[in-house]
Design a protein around this motif. Structure first.
Motif, short mmCIF file in Angstrom:
data_model
loop_
_atom_site.label_atom_id
_atom_site.label_comp_id
_atom_site.label_asym_id
_atom_site.label_seq_id
_atom_site.Cartn_x
_atom_site.Cartn_y
_atom_site.Cartn_z
N THR A 76 -72.54 8.58 13.82
CA THR A 76 -71.77 7.97 14.90
C THR A 76 -71.72 8.90 16.11
OG1 THR A 76 -69.68 6.85 15.42
CG2 THR A 76 -69.51 8.91 14.21
N THR A 77 -71.36 8.36 17.27
CA THR A 77 -71.19 9.19 18.46
C THR A 77 -70.11 8.60 19.36
OG1 THR A 77 -72.33 10.32 20.27
CG2 THR A 77 -72.90 8.02 19.94
N ASP A 78 -69.44 9.46 20.11
CA ASP A 78 -68.49 9.03 21.13
C ASP A 78 -68.43 10.09 22.21
OD1 ASP A 78 -67.11 6.54 21.06
OD2 ASP A 78 -66.10 7.14 19.23
N SER A 79 -68.32 9.62 23.46
CA SER A 79 -68.05 10.55 24.56
C SER A 79 -66.58 10.43 24.92
CB SER A 79 -68.91 10.22 25.78
OG SER A 79 -70.28 10.34 25.46
N VAL A 81 -63.68 11.11 27.83
CA VAL A 81 -63.50 11.31 29.28
C VAL A 81 -62.01 11.16 29.63
CG1 VAL A 81 -65.83 10.46 29.78
CG2 VAL A 81 -63.94 8.84 29.80
N ALA A 116 -71.44 18.93 19.27
CA ALA A 116 -70.53 18.94 20.42
C ALA A 116 -71.32 19.19 21.70
CB ALA A 116 -69.47 20.02 20.25
N GLY A 117 -71.30 18.22 22.61
CA GLY A 117 -71.98 18.36 23.90
C GLY A 117 -70.94 18.40 25.02
N PHE A 118 -71.00 19.45 25.84
CA PHE A 118 -70.02 19.62 26.92
C PHE A 118 -70.69 19.41 28.28
CE2 PHE A 118 -68.53 22.01 23.34
CZ PHE A 118 -67.16 21.88 23.36
N ILE A 119 -70.07 18.59 29.12
CA ILE A 119 -70.47 18.52 30.52
C ILE A 119 -69.31 19.09 31.31
CG2 ILE A 119 -71.07 17.01 32.45
CD1 ILE A 119 -72.29 15.07 30.40
N TYR A 164 -66.19 16.71 30.24
CA TYR A 164 -66.42 15.57 29.35
C TYR A 164 -67.04 16.12 28.07
CZ TYR A 164 -66.03 12.87 33.72
OH TYR A 164 -65.60 12.33 34.91
N ASN A 166 -68.98 15.09 24.38
CA ASN A 166 -69.55 14.14 23.43
C ASN A 166 -69.57 14.79 22.06
OD1 ASN A 166 -72.01 13.27 21.71
ND2 ASN A 166 -71.66 11.54 23.08
N ALA A 168 -71.09 13.85 18.15
CA ALA A 168 -71.73 12.94 17.21
C ALA A 168 -71.36 13.48 15.83
CB ALA A 168 -73.24 12.90 17.40
N ARG A 356 -59.89 5.38 31.09
CA ARG A 356 -60.04 6.77 30.63
C ARG A 356 -58.91 7.21 29.71
NH1 ARG A 356 -61.67 10.42 35.47
NH2 ARG A 356 -61.78 11.88 33.74
N CYS A 358 -59.51 7.65 26.46
CA CYS A 358 -60.07 8.50 25.39
C CYS A 358 -61.39 9.10 25.84
CB CYS A 358 -60.23 7.73 24.09
SG CYS A 358 -61.35 6.35 24.18
N THR B 77 -78.14 17.95 19.35
CA THR B 77 -77.57 17.14 20.43
C THR B 77 -77.91 17.77 21.78
OG1 THR B 77 -75.57 16.05 21.25
CG2 THR B 77 -75.34 18.35 20.60
N SER B 79 -76.93 16.86 26.17
CA SER B 79 -76.49 15.97 27.25
C SER B 79 -77.48 16.11 28.40
CB SER B 79 -75.09 16.34 27.72
OG SER B 79 -74.17 16.17 26.68
N THR B 115 -78.56 8.86 18.39
CA THR B 115 -77.37 8.22 18.96
C THR B 115 -77.51 8.29 20.48
OG1 THR B 115 -76.05 10.22 19.23
CG2 THR B 115 -76.01 9.19 17.06
N ILE B 119 -72.13 8.03 29.92
CA ILE B 119 -70.98 8.14 30.82
C ILE B 119 -71.44 7.59 32.16
CG2 ILE B 119 -69.37 9.69 31.98
CD1 ILE B 119 -69.60 11.56 29.56
N THR B 149 -76.88 3.97 17.07
CA THR B 149 -75.46 3.83 17.39
C THR B 149 -75.23 4.43 18.77
OG1 THR B 149 -73.20 4.16 16.54
CG2 THR B 149 -74.72 6.00 16.27
N ASP B 151 -72.35 4.68 22.51
CA ASP B 151 -71.01 4.65 23.08
C ASP B 151 -71.16 4.57 24.60
OD1 ASP B 151 -68.10 5.06 23.15
OD2 ASP B 151 -68.60 6.98 24.07
N LYS B 153 -68.84 4.95 28.19
CA LYS B 153 -67.60 5.22 28.91
C LYS B 153 -67.88 5.03 30.40
CE LYS B 153 -64.85 6.71 25.53
NZ LYS B 153 -65.77 6.56 24.39
N VAL B 155 -66.28 6.18 34.23
CA VAL B 155 -65.30 6.97 34.98
C VAL B 155 -65.31 6.52 36.44
CG1 VAL B 155 -65.45 8.99 33.46
CG2 VAL B 155 -66.99 8.82 35.42
N ASN B 166 -75.82 11.41 26.67
CA ASN B 166 -75.93 12.33 25.54
C ASN B 166 -76.71 11.65 24.44
OD1 ASN B 166 -74.95 13.14 22.67
ND2 ASN B 166 -74.44 14.90 23.94
N ALA B 168 -77.79 12.48 20.36
CA ALA B 168 -77.84 13.36 19.20
C ALA B 168 -78.94 12.79 18.31
CB ALA B 168 -76.51 13.39 18.46
#
Lengths: 358, 358
Positions: A76-79, A81, A116-119, A164, A166, A168, A356, A358, B77, B79, B115, B119, B149, B151, B153, B155, B166, B168
């Motif tokens: 699974t994945t989610d970003s 924000v 874990a992906g960071f922007i 932001y 992300n 997975a 925004r 989540c 992963t 981004s 995945t 954004i 899968t 996601d 978002k 902004v 992103n 993964a």
């Protein structure tokens, strides 16, 4: 249903969807495309599902069920924000861990590993980043998962909003065959606790409402709650964490996907007074407000009380409740028996009253 | 080395790193923290590695090696924040698929599932999103992976830059034990083709240089190139795709991680004339310029010509070259024998002369 029948059913659904072809009518992306509600669903069907179409993506659950080298996995994945980044009860860091842990858990998997992906926005305070990463560390510890790989990007000032994230996640399946498409008339609908705490907390943290409520985000990892439920209740059909779009949106997904009616009782739905009050001021039904540590469970009706007992035996499910049932008719709709004795249709979320979250 | 010895080595390295404790000296994030060079490494060590520390994350390879239910997997992963979104030879969509496919491939895995997390900025044209998603679809098809899968978002306007993606990825291991820490003196260093095409293409697409070069991004999936190499060369020690920070940064990671010297020959490094010219105007060495379809390979010196032949047998490796060798001394450094007969140290990238290149 045999595996072959299930595969055929998925292929049939792909074929039907191909014929239907959703279409995004807007020329430009709006905030409502990110609400988790009606516009998000149209965007996903018309753009992403249409292009990427494959039997693993098709069920449109929050996690994909994969088999690799004999191992049954969830992916699974989610970003994330969320704004503000820090709020009562949590921050974007634990939200990013718990959210992905929960998507794995409700898919019937034990969460194992996260990415874990960071922007990052140029100018973001390193001290804030350290706090967020510390939240992620302790959330990962609490959820018994490891963050095993990551990525960091930086964009110019004004091209992001602090940070932001992300995540997975990969988990190992402990119960396969779950999914909203398996729901049947006669099933019971439960929630694991009071709804809407997270969404209202975020709105209050923005200072957009001039009220001071003693409320915290419900962000929490539900993996143990779910494992306990699955261990004692064979008749669980589907679980979802009720995030963007709230309980109402999930129940609409159930109704559409399984082609059933979902009938819920307003009096039975646990909602804190603070959430009810703030929702009234916001002009939004708490049924549409996001939770980050609550699950919706659909279970064989004969096992409803077992499921309720299993949920209540865990601290995160202490206030669990049976809120409704699944019926034949009218297929595809969610009906609410109101506190005043009436009945109304509960549609998917339209627009984005809580951007925004989540 | 036995598995236990390898584990002990990893634990020793954790202990040493704990004692060292990198520290971010800046109070705020700068673009150089996203360069892939020295500042990125310090940020990752001081903030992310320090908090999330675990034996799977510790090797700091581009993908983590996992074993779940007997299956040996790779998980990675990235981004993507490239600007502009569309450029000669590709766009953010195929970049996001190929980049993650390549991280899996160079870890010794066959890429299987991706995945996709989007954004989106409010106001982004749906037509552009459709183009990007179509690129992702065809890139996934070409790399033989499924996007299973995702996601989405959204902004507010001004809080992103069109779209960030992103991805993964999960793959199944076809060769384990690869990694820069296994590199030994006597090994040979190869690149699979001319370097820097992607980075220079992006800079030209921004119109920041007043030159018109016939150049395209090299974005491509290297999974087949890698599979061919692994099938015929048992002595491959490590592979990396030379993205942010370029070949120079990767070779520095090799030198530090394996505590060896890497000595390369300027004359042997394939660089297109257009890339060399533009790099001179930018004041940057092509060794630091990102590629998105080139790999650096370190291989047992006795198998260098086998590796070269294997790479050259695939269209993506037609211009592969042996560019140097690994030596004992001085440990931790990369040395360049220049075209003029001198020798200089090639350090990690400092600053960020090419922001948002991927």
């Amino acid at each position: 249903m045999t595996t072959t029948e299930r595969e055929q059913q998925v292929l049939d659904r792909i074929e039907r969807a191909r014929r239907r072809r959703a279409k995004v009518r807007e020329e430009r992306i709006t905030l409502s495309h990110g609400s988790g509600g009606k516009a998000t669903h149209t965007l996903i069907e018309a753009v992403f599902l249409d292009a990427f179409r494959n039997p693993l993506l098709e069920p449109m659950e929050d996690a994909a069920a994969l088999t690799i080298g004999g191992a049954k996995l969830s992916l699974t994945t989610d970003s994330y924000v969320v704004s503000p980044l820090f709020f009562p009860g949590g921050d974007i860091g634990d939200l990013a861990v718990n959210g992905t842990v929960n998507d794995l858990a409700v898919s019937g998997a034990r969460p194992l590993y996260l990415t874990a992906g960071f922007i990052l926005e140029e100018g973001f305070p390193v001290e804030d980043l350290l706090k967020i990463v510390e939240s992620m560390r302790s959330a990962a510890l609490a959820a018994d998962v490891q963050i095993v790989t990551g990525d960091t990007k930086v964009v110019q000032r004004g091209k992001a909003d602090g940070v932001y994230i992300n995540t997975a996640g990969v988990g190992v399946s402990i119960r396969s065959g779950l999914g909203v498409a398996t729901v049947k008339p006669g099933d019971a609908v439960l929630v694991s606790g009071p709804i809407g705490d997270h969404g209202v907390t975020i709105m209050l943290a923005r200072g957009e409402l001039d009220i001071d409520a003693d409320l915290e985000s419900d962000t929490a990892p539900v993996h143990e709650l779910v494992a306990g439920l699955l261990a004692s209740v064979p008749g669980v059909r589907a679980m979802r964490d009720a995030t963007r779009g709230g309980v109402a949106t999930i129940l609409n997904e159930v109704a559409r996907s399984a082609e059933v009616a979902v009938v819920i009782d307003e009096n039975a739905i646990p909602v804190r007074e603070e959430v009810r009050g703030a929702s009234e001021l916001l002009g939004i039904d708490p049924l549409y407000v996001a939770c980050e540590g609550r699950i919706v469970v659909i279970v064989d009706g004969a096992q409803a009380s077992d499921a309720l007992a299993a949920l209540r035996s865990h601290p995160l499910g202490a206030d669990a409740a049976v809120i409704g049932r699944v019926a034949d008719d009218p297929p595809g709709l969610v009906l609410l028996n109101t506190a005043f004795g009436g009945t109304r249709i509960v549609d998917m979320l339209v627009g984005d009253p809580l951007p925004r979250i989540c």
